[in-house]
Design a protein around this motif. Structure first.
Motif, PDB file in Angstrom:
ATOM      1  N   SER A   1       0.867  -1.189   0.000  1.00  0.00           N
ATOM      2  CA  SER A   1       0.000   0.000   0.000  1.00  0.00           C
ATOM      3  C   SER A   1       0.896   1.229   0.000  1.00  0.00           C
ATOM      4  O   SER A   1       2.105   1.134   0.223  1.00  0.00           O
ATOM      5  CB  SER A   1      -0.905   0.010   1.231  1.00  0.00           C
ATOM      6  OG  SER A   1      -0.175   0.422   2.375  1.00  0.00           O
ATOM      7  N   LEU A   2       0.283   2.387  -0.237  1.00  0.00           N
ATOM      8  CA  LEU A   2       1.060   3.627  -0.171  1.00  0.00           C
ATOM      9  C   LEU A   2       1.354   4.025   1.270  1.00  0.00           C
ATOM     10  O   LEU A   2       2.050   5.007   1.517  1.00  0.00           O
ATOM     11  CB  LEU A   2       0.317   4.767  -0.880  1.00  0.00           C
ATOM     12  CG  LEU A   2       0.131   4.637  -2.402  1.00  0.00           C
ATOM     13  CD1 LEU A   2      -0.676   5.818  -2.934  1.00  0.00           C
ATOM     14  CD2 LEU A   2       1.479   4.551  -3.123  1.00  0.00           C
ATOM     15  N   GLY A   3       0.788   3.288   2.210  1.00  0.00           N
ATOM     16  CA  GLY A   3       1.082   3.537   3.612  1.00  0.00           C
ATOM     17  C   GLY A   3       0.225   4.623   4.237  1.00  0.00           C
ATOM     18  O   GLY A   3       0.464   5.022   5.373  1.00  0.00           O
TER      19      GLY A   3
ATOM     20  N   PHE B   1      -7.117   2.587   0.583  1.00  0.00           N
ATOM     21  CA  PHE B   1      -6.921   1.438  -0.307  1.00  0.00           C
ATOM     22  C   PHE B   1      -7.574   1.598  -1.678  1.00  0.00           C
ATOM     23  O   PHE B   1      -7.555   0.677  -2.481  1.00  0.00           O
ATOM     24  CB  PHE B   1      -7.381   0.153   0.387  1.00  0.00           C
ATOM     25  CG  PHE B   1      -6.453  -0.251   1.506  1.00  0.00           C
ATOM     26  CD1 PHE B   1      -5.395  -1.109   1.253  1.00  0.00           C
ATOM     27  CD2 PHE B   1      -6.582   0.286   2.785  1.00  0.00           C
ATOM     28  CE1 PHE B   1      -4.506  -1.463   2.265  1.00  0.00           C
ATOM     29  CE2 PHE B   1      -5.703  -0.058   3.801  1.00  0.00           C
ATOM     30  CZ  PHE B   1      -4.658  -0.918   3.541  1.00  0.00           C
ATOM     31  N   GLY B   2      -8.126   2.761  -1.929  1.00  0.00           N
ATOM     32  CA  GLY B   2      -8.826   2.952  -3.201  1.00  0.00           C
ATOM     33  C   GLY B   2      -7.985   3.569  -4.308  1.00  0.00           C
ATOM     34  O   GLY B   2      -8.460   3.733  -5.432  1.00  0.00           O
ATOM     35  N   HIS B   3      -6.729   3.941  -4.003  1.00  0.00           N
ATOM     36  CA  HIS B   3      -5.927   4.686  -4.990  1.00  0.00           C
ATOM     37  C   HIS B   3      -5.781   3.969  -6.330  1.00  0.00           C
ATOM     38  O   HIS B   3      -5.892   4.579  -7.387  1.00  0.00           O
ATOM     39  CB  HIS B   3      -4.514   4.932  -4.445  1.00  0.00           C
ATOM     40  CG  HIS B   3      -4.474   5.858  -3.278  1.00  0.00           C
ATOM     41  ND1 HIS B   3      -4.915   7.159  -3.347  1.00  0.00           N
ATOM     42  CD2 HIS B   3      -4.026   5.678  -2.014  1.00  0.00           C
ATOM     43  CE1 HIS B   3      -4.734   7.735  -2.163  1.00  0.00           C
ATOM     44  NE2 HIS B   3      -4.204   6.862  -1.333  1.00  0.00           N
TER      45      HIS B   3
ATOM     46  N   GLN C   1      -0.965  12.145  -9.485  1.00  0.00           N
ATOM     47  CA  GLN C   1      -1.518  12.887  -8.342  1.00  0.00           C
ATOM     48  C   GLN C   1      -2.306  11.952  -7.418  1.00  0.00           C
ATOM     49  O   GLN C   1      -2.240  12.075  -6.201  1.00  0.00           O
ATOM     50  CB  GLN C   1      -2.407  14.028  -8.848  1.00  0.00           C
ATOM     51  CG  GLN C   1      -1.591  15.156  -9.476  1.00  0.00           C
ATOM     52  CD  GLN C   1      -2.444  16.139 -10.251  1.00  0.00           C
ATOM     53  OE1 GLN C   1      -3.586  15.857 -10.604  1.00  0.00           O
ATOM     54  NE2 GLN C   1      -1.876  17.309 -10.544  1.00  0.00           N
ATOM     55  N   GLU C   2      -3.037  11.027  -8.017  1.00  0.00           N
ATOM     56  CA  GLU C   2      -3.809  10.062  -7.216  1.00  0.00           C
ATOM     57  C   GLU C   2      -2.880   9.259  -6.293  1.00  0.00           C
ATOM     58  O   GLU C   2      -3.269   8.859  -5.211  1.00  0.00           O
ATOM     59  CB  GLU C   2      -4.575   9.118  -8.151  1.00  0.00           C
ATOM     60  CG  GLU C   2      -5.353   8.010  -7.460  1.00  0.00           C
ATOM     61  CD  GLU C   2      -6.506   8.520  -6.603  1.00  0.00           C
ATOM     62  OE1 GLU C   2      -7.206   9.454  -7.038  1.00  0.00           O
ATOM     63  OE2 GLU C   2      -6.693   7.991  -5.478  1.00  0.00           O
ATOM     64  N   LEU C   3      -1.651   9.064  -6.728  1.00  0.00           N
ATOM     65  CA  LEU C   3      -0.678   8.338  -5.900  1.00  0.00           C
ATOM     66  C   LEU C   3       0.029   9.261  -4.900  1.00  0.00           C
ATOM     67  O   LEU C   3       0.963   8.837  -4.217  1.00  0.00           O
ATOM     68  CB  LEU C   3       0.361   7.641  -6.790  1.00  0.00           C
ATOM     69  CG  LEU C   3      -0.200   6.628  -7.802  1.00  0.00           C
ATOM     70  CD1 LEU C   3       0.927   6.019  -8.633  1.00  0.00           C
ATOM     71  CD2 LEU C   3      -0.996   5.522  -7.113  1.00  0.00           C
ATOM     72  N   GLY C   4      -0.407  10.501  -4.860  1.00  0.00           N
ATOM     73  CA  GLY C   4       0.158  11.430  -3.881  1.00  0.00           C
ATOM     74  C   GLY C   4       1.431  12.114  -4.346  1.00  0.00           C
ATOM     75  O   GLY C   4       2.104  12.791  -3.554  1.00  0.00           O
TER      76      GLY C   4
END
Lengths: 558, 558
Positions: free
Chosen positions: A116-118, A122-124, B130-133
């Motif tokens: 996960s991105l941490g 969890f929807g990314h 962007q969705e991934l931050g």
């Protein structure tokens, strides 16, 4: 209580859809699901070496089989695959990606877990796929069958890819086996929505009135398997037609009505004149781009053009139906019942099918032009020719294919590295069909490790490796001698052994002269199929003439 | 009119930031920009074999160098790279991706061009990032310098990656050279925002009062280069400390105060007892996840814990400062000026640095345990040890590293295939430092073609290839004997030759016995650095004991 689970239901659906081999890469969020694949007798797990390759292979498999499925794991797996999957979206190839997700609890509790991105969200990654226009569903305990059915209906009706998330705690979710009865309905066309009467009459009138009609076959014709019905109509009505690079062979090119593969101003003059003289052009299933029109250099006069594709039905530049989607095949089928009133004699194609073998000189280094002439002779009926986006695509574009032969390429998404795994996927679906892959050394390197898969599954593509020491297509675009267009030189003679092939299971040859090429091609026509790598040495600036012209057109246009 | 362009400005900025090698893959939307790289004497273009590998290499380079840059092309290139780039985002590694975009006109006119999704919309891929931050900017004619400055400030201050789009018609955009004077300011810390007085006093009081303080070094310590200041403080104040797998070696482990690498319930009992007895635990720069706490099995009592990381400064479970971000290094620096009042004698580490060489038996097959013991002896001061996410990470976790040695791994994002290119990137930044890569056969295959890059750039990592016939970590998790955990068997002895290595430029050995391993390790300690591949044959279920325990904890927890 039955032990029938959502995993079983999903696999039953895929099996009904002719998916007999499931591709992908294992990961800890999908292992439970993979167990269900392994226990089936009617399905084989074909694990790939990495996820991007899996996506490309699935694309090739779907092009042969009409549907494909591959499995990835959350985050790292699905993002590794996403370029290949976006290619399926762009080119319209029905591939299902099944993504193993962390448990429902992990997600609800927003845990900071691996892959996960941490950030506890969890929807990314689902959102990322949606941003690319891909249909997504996630299986939940309450709507499991519904989620499966939705993605399958989308795949079947739109021929576009879809994404299905499966939380790893739900793989064993019980499903009422009664739902199995639904499966055939997912694959049947809905009761055909009748084509609207008056708009269709306008099309009919155009056919009746046409003195010099002309048909352009586009990518959606093969996508929706409409080649056979069109082929019969074109023959019966004696209609001249062309295809485009993304639909090459969708209707067999050996018909006398076939005029060539059209590429705007790069097409030969006779073909260009024909297009200009046509009083009605039928653009069937084609979506025009810079890539399939030689930089928008096509000459279809909107006032004389009728367009039918999944996005629009239009007549003389005006829209009749917006987004016909599921109705699109019906439009084509109905069109194919129309009779011409005046049947003008059709012109005849001037390019021969399977032209004579070129005369080889023993010490003459192979040139691009010689390769192209030799390949034109080498292609056999029913071959699948896979053309990488570089010089190969421009080589293959001007071939006239024999009966039943077709081309797989990816001109719009144009991702280098695609062609090799796609060739493997296509042959995995149909091992008995001969597969010729034309690919450059630069492109081959991107996804080369899938050789291990080819060897494991005893696939037998003939890899025509154009060893021109770099990205020749890029050299033609910019930086002829620039170092960034160089690629490392491999010792190809050791490659198949290194990737695990036993000595007698493959064929390798390094080719520098015309005679060597012709000798290999002659032997291959007779030989038992084996994995074959021909390293064909070319000069680094030796590119197809059409590529040079194309680049001029494309970059002038911008 | 100066001929100084935005491309030159961007490269001047990168050069100032110690980026001397630019990674990536050429594509027709970035070639003009690459010309600017080639003309520089202070910078080298290091083209990769594919984009995912480029992203991984850039991550490794940035970990050594503090900053890295790689170049991709629109759509196909950036999506191929995105899994690697998301890894940099998740693990906090400052990598700049420069993406060559279609011309401004093509975008404005919504043309259907290659490498786009074909819908005339050009913002999808930026939106995906962007969705991934990930912070994104796109260069425009009006705000070119501003866009560059924004991404660089973000990279420098947050140590997170950033994305910069460069339309291919703007590479030659003139820029006033006066802006060059701005460049140093982009890299200087802004005038330090003073740490708020009262919250800091609370921390100070805790240190003064502590009888049994304990320090945990986390990933942000290496990310923000705070290792040296902490190291001095820990020595001076005689404070016992541990690191985590994602910060291993951030403070040198050869100090007597080093207690071990903490991994929750997997840590040895003495270490667990120490953590439990501590009256204050300082969690410095650590973000806890399932991966660095053995499935959240850590025992930090919130009532006795002080946390300082870029996301929060908290005391005994209550937040003092939310999102300190740029202030985080100042907090750590100020902490390192605090004196303990009572200096309890610190316990001493029981694990030796560089333990004795294990005694090898001539015919005894190498086991995982023997490999681990041999490796512990083999690691030298200042080595960089790169541990792949599989069994290797668990092998390396329990080593005590000699002075200056550090570990690179990716425990949270945990993308298999990362470690090999990351090792190459790290060594590219620092060719004189010895690099040891511990990796499994399954992982190696994912990104194996970057061997061509290693050979081209004469890199000399020592690749310890654990040939255990598949994904052993997955076997331990699920499907011990399942076919999906098998990977194809390569003939590794031919691999380096196949990828272009000349015979005398590399070292290869196949190792089956303990003696063979020790012999190789001894020779390597003396040998001139060369690209080295040791194929170490292990039983397919022979995994580190800590991995088995970890999997139990992790999967119990879910």
């Amino acid at each position: 209580m039955s032990s029938y689970t959502i995993s079983d239901y999903l696999l039953d659906v895929l099996q009904y859809g002719q998916v007999h081999k499931v591709l992908g890469v294992p990961g800890d969020y999908n292992l439970n699901f993979l167990d269900h694949v392994l226990t089936r007798k009617d399905m084989e797990w074909c694990g790939n070496v990495n996820e991007l390759n899996a996506a490309y292979l699935a694309d090739g498999y779907a092009r042969q089989q009409g549907l494909a499925a591959f499995v990835t794991t959350y985050g790292v797996g699905e993002l590794s695959a996403i370029n290949g999957f976006a290619g399926s979206q762009t080119e319209g190839v029905p591939v299902l990606e099944i993504v193993g997700l962390p448990t429902t609890d992990t997600q609800r509790q927003q845990k900071r877990v691996h892959h996960s991105l941490g950030d506890g969200q969890f929807g990314h990654f689902q959102a990322v796929h949606q941003e690319l226009g891909i249909v997504t569903e996630v299986i939940s305990a309450r709507h499991a069958v519904t989620a499966v059915n939705r993605v399958i209906r989308k795949l079947v009706t739109t021929k576009q890819p879809a994404y299905l998330g499966l939380p790893c705690d739900l793989t064993e979710l019980p499903v009422n086996p009664a739902f199995k009865q639904l499966i055939p309905t997912l694959f049947t066309a809905p009761d055909a929505i009748p084509v609207p009467t008056v708009p269709f009459q306008l099309v009919q009138q155009a056919i009746h009135a046409a003195q010099h009609p002309f048909v352009v076959i586009g990518q959606a014709i093969s996508q929706f398997h409409l080649g056979p019905v069109l082929q019969a109509w074109l023959a019966e009505q004696n209609l001249p037609f062309v295809d485009l690079i993304d639909s090459k062979g969708a209707v067999t090119e050996s018909m006398p009505q076939f005029m060539g593969t059209y590429h705007g101003k790069l097409a030969n003059e006779a073909l260009q004149a024909q297009v200009e003289q046509a009083d009605v052009v039928f653009l069937l299933g084609s979506s025009l781009s810079d890539a399939n029109t030689a930089g928008f250099s096509h000459q279809f006069d909107p006032d004389h053009t009728i367009t039918m594709n999944p996005a629009v039905i239009s007549l003389y530049g005006e829209t009749l139906v917006e987004n016909p989607q599921e109705q699109f095949p019906t439009w084509i089928q109905q069109l194919c019942q129309c009779q011409r009133v005046t049947s003008t004699k059709s012109p005849e194609s001037t390019t021969p099918v399977q032209p004579a073998e070129p005369v080889a000189k023993p010490h003459q280094p192979v040139s691009q032009a010689f390769y192209q002439a030799a390949l034109a002779h080498f292609v056999q009926p029913n071959d699948v020719v896979i053309a990488e986006q570089g010089t190969s695509q421009f080589t293959v574009e001007d071939l006239r294919l024999p009966a039943g032969a077709e081309v797989i390429s990816q001109p719009l998404w144009a991702s280098i590295g695609y062609a090799f795994p796609a060739a493997l996927g296509s042959q995995l679906a149909n091992p008995d069909r001969r597969h010729l892959l034309s690919i450059g050394d630069g492109s081959f390197l991107l996804t080369i490790q899938e050789l291990a898969f080819a060897i494991e599954h005893q696939l037998t593509p003939i890899i025509l490796l154009l060893d021109n020491q770099g990205y020749t297509i890029e050299r033609v675009i910019h930086g002829e001698q620039a170092r960034y267009n160089d690629v490392p030189q491999l010792n190809y003679q050791h490659l198949l052994t290194a990737f695990g092939a036993a000595p007698d299971t493959y064929r390798f040859a390094e080719i520098t002269t015309e005679t060597e090429l012709i000798t290999q091609f002659r032997e291959l026509q007779q030989a038992t199929p084996k994995l074959t790598l021909l390293q064909i040495r070319l000069q680094k600036l030796d590119a197809p003439q059409t590529l040079r012209k194309f680049v001029n057109l494309l970059y002038d246009d911008e």
